[in-house]
Write an enzyme that holds these catalytic residues in place. Structure first.
Site, PDB file in Angstrom:
ATOM      1  N   SER A 136       0.819  -1.211   0.000  1.00  0.00           N
ATOM      2  CA  SER A 136       0.000   0.000   0.000  1.00  0.00           C
ATOM      3  C   SER A 136       0.852   1.260   0.000  1.00  0.00           C
ATOM      4  CB  SER A 136      -0.894   0.007   1.248  1.00  0.00           C
ATOM      5  OG  SER A 136      -1.552   1.256   1.400  1.00  0.00           O
ATOM      6  N   TYR A 160      -2.674   5.610  -4.101  1.00  0.00           N
ATOM      7  CA  TYR A 160      -3.693   6.643  -3.951  1.00  0.00           C
ATOM      8  C   TYR A 160      -3.161   7.892  -4.626  1.00  0.00           C
ATOM      9  CZ  TYR A 160      -5.831   3.895  -0.144  1.00  0.00           C
ATOM     10  OH  TYR A 160      -6.435   2.925   0.606  1.00  0.00           O
ATOM     11  N   THR A 186      -6.261   2.897  -6.602  1.00  0.00           N
ATOM     12  CA  THR A 186      -7.479   2.854  -5.786  1.00  0.00           C
ATOM     13  C   THR A 186      -8.236   4.170  -5.956  1.00  0.00           C
ATOM     14  OG1 THR A 186      -6.473   1.360  -4.184  1.00  0.00           O
ATOM     15  CG2 THR A 186      -8.390   2.588  -3.449  1.00  0.00           C
ATOM     16  N   LYS A 276      -8.958  -0.279  -8.694  1.00  0.00           N
ATOM     17  CA  LYS A 276      -9.620  -0.858  -7.521  1.00  0.00           C
ATOM     18  C   LYS A 276     -10.673   0.114  -6.974  1.00  0.00           C
ATOM     19  CE  LYS A 276      -8.518  -2.769  -2.921  1.00  0.00           C
ATOM     20  NZ  LYS A 276      -9.214  -1.791  -2.054  1.00  0.00           N
ATOM     21  N   HIS A 300     -14.099  -1.177  -0.639  1.00  0.00           N
ATOM     22  CA  HIS A 300     -13.016  -0.839   0.292  1.00  0.00           C
ATOM     23  C   HIS A 300     -13.204  -1.530   1.642  1.00  0.00           C
ATOM     24  CE1 HIS A 300      -9.576   2.046   0.165  1.00  0.00           C
ATOM     25  NE2 HIS A 300      -9.540   1.763   1.455  1.00  0.00           N
ATOM     26  N   GLY A 333     -15.284  -8.989   2.489  1.00  0.00           N
ATOM     27  CA  GLY A 333     -16.101 -10.040   3.069  1.00  0.00           C
ATOM     28  C   GLY A 333     -15.565 -11.440   2.902  1.00  0.00           C
ATOM     29  N   ARG A 355      -8.138  -8.400   5.491  1.00  0.00           N
ATOM     30  CA  ARG A 355      -8.387  -8.641   6.918  1.00  0.00           C
ATOM     31  C   ARG A 355      -7.960 -10.042   7.333  1.00  0.00           C
ATOM     32  NH1 ARG A 355     -13.150  -5.532   5.826  1.00  0.00           N
ATOM     33  NH2 ARG A 355     -13.371  -3.702   7.198  1.00  0.00           N
TER      34      ARG A 355
END
Length: 403
Positions: A136, A160, A186, A276, A300, A333, A355
């Site tokens: 990132s 970004y 992104t 993204k 996101h 998810g 995550r």
């Protein structure tokens, strides 16, 4: 009447099994984790509230995240029986490069706050499992140090667009020079989402030693010991920020970005570009028409616009619209290998997970990330076998019913 007798030692002996004692506490913890949910519970016990909630939380009422996970929970698998599934092949090609699994370790910000090993641990785990890793812009290990830690990994860099375009160009050029192959742009963060857990925790970069964090630290002494006795956080984009993550985003990120910005990004970056943050079929068409080699259907992780579209539910229509012209990835998810199989069946070429591996990182550093990968990949292989398919290419929409 039941006739009873005393058992013979020869009958008892096979039942008495001794279990090897695992003296390493990290290995002992991780061995108990059979799911990503187990890793999450371990991570919550071992990590202070601010970094854990930064990982675990989403925006506003966190509806987007719940809906994304609910979509995976509600779907129905439709297995094919009487198939030879003795050999399962999970390999695929992602952006022209071979990958052992249709999984990409997603870019995550401030990763060394979750565990001091940070991005190095993640890229090393990606190398072990033969999958791409994306660093990132808001990473806490330099572009060059990540490249050195994972020399054989297909490395991507996530960008970004800042108000200072020159600084963004410099990062892009450094990434190319360090051997990164793909740029993830992104586009769903013109302003920060309302991440209320961060506000309530007083989340700052790096964490500040306030009375609240001191008391929280007393409950997580190992985390604070590692944080205070290892190298300071080093950011690709800043050295310190006296405020919340949202304040930083609103200060640094460019809210005027449009599709025209792809022109200067193309000039600065000679490799492939993946966009993204796609959340509509129309936007998928627009960026593919503009030349994107890949798109990520993503809200996101529920961290920007709450009640945004669910990527899994959007996937079939996007695949029908542009699936023959670009590679399609999905995130948000994903907590199991069966979730990955479902996404592939509905038209995704690969899935990004963030995550899931961060829970592993908080639970046990690099070994925890590897345990997360082991859980996801073993679940994926098992789901494929139970569906009656031998390779990821055999997964089709007929294998899944969205409910």
């Amino acid at each position: 009447m039941t006739t009873r007798r005393l058992p013979k030692w020869s009958e008892l002996k096979p039942l008495l099994q001794t279990q090897k004692i695992e003296w390493d506490p990290t290995e002992r913890r991780l061995a108990k984790a059979q799911t990503i949910g187990d890793l999450r519970r371990i991570a919550k016990r071992r990590t202070p509230s601010a970094p854990f909630d930064y990982t675990d939380g989403a925006a506003d009422g966190e509806v987007s995240l719940r809906r994304a996970r609910s979509a995976f929970a509600r779907l129905q698998f439709n297995p094919s029986i009487l198939r030879d599934v003795s050999k399962i092949d999970t390999s695929t090609t992602i952006q022209g490069n071979p990958s052992a699994y249709p999984i990409i370790f997603a870019p995550t910000g401030f990763t060394r706050m979750m565990h001091t090993e940070g991005e190095r641990a993640v890229v090393r785990a990606a190398q072990k499992y033969g999958i791409p890793y994306a660093l990132s812009t808001m990473g806490t290990t330099s572009i060059e140090d990540v490249a050195a830690a994972g020399p054989d990994v297909d490395k991507w860099f996530q960008l970004y667009i800042w108000s200072d375009h020159g600084a963004g160009k410099e990062l892009v050029q450094r990434s190319h020079a360090a051997g990164y192959t793909t740029l993830i742009l992104t586009v769903d963060v013109p302003v920060a989402g309302a991440r209320l857990r961060d506000v309530r925790n007083g989340m700052t970069i790096p964490p500040a030693l306030t009375l609240k964090t001191f008391l929280d630290g007393a409950m997580h002494p190992n985390w604070w010991f590692d944080f205070l006795t290892t190298e300071p956080l080093q950011f690709a984009s800043l050295s310190h920020w006296e405020g919340t993550v949202a304040d930083m985003i609103n200060h640094m990120f460019d809210p005027t970005v449009t599709l025209k910005d792809l022109d200067w990004i193309r000039d600065a970056w000679p490799g492939r570009i993946v966009i993204k943050g796609i959340q509509t079929v129309e936007d998928a068409r627009r960026v593919v028409d503009a030349g994107a080699e890949g798109i990520v259907l993503s809200n996101h992780g529920g961290r920007q616009l709450d009640k945004a579209p669910v990527p899994l539910e959007l996937l079939p229509s996007v695949a029908a619209a542009v699936g023959d012209r670009t590679e399609i990835y999905l995130d948000t998810g994903v907590t199991s290998g069966s979730d990955i199989a479902a996404a592939l069946a509905l038209g995704a070429d690969a899935v990004l997970v963030g995550r899931a591996y961060l829970y592993g990182l908080m639970a046990g550093g690099q070994r925890g990330v590897e345990r997360a990968a082991e859980i996801l990949t073993s679940q994926l292989r098992r789901t494929m076998a139970l569906l009656g398919v031998n390779s990821v290419d055999e997964l089709t929409p007929s294998h899944v019913t969205l409910r």
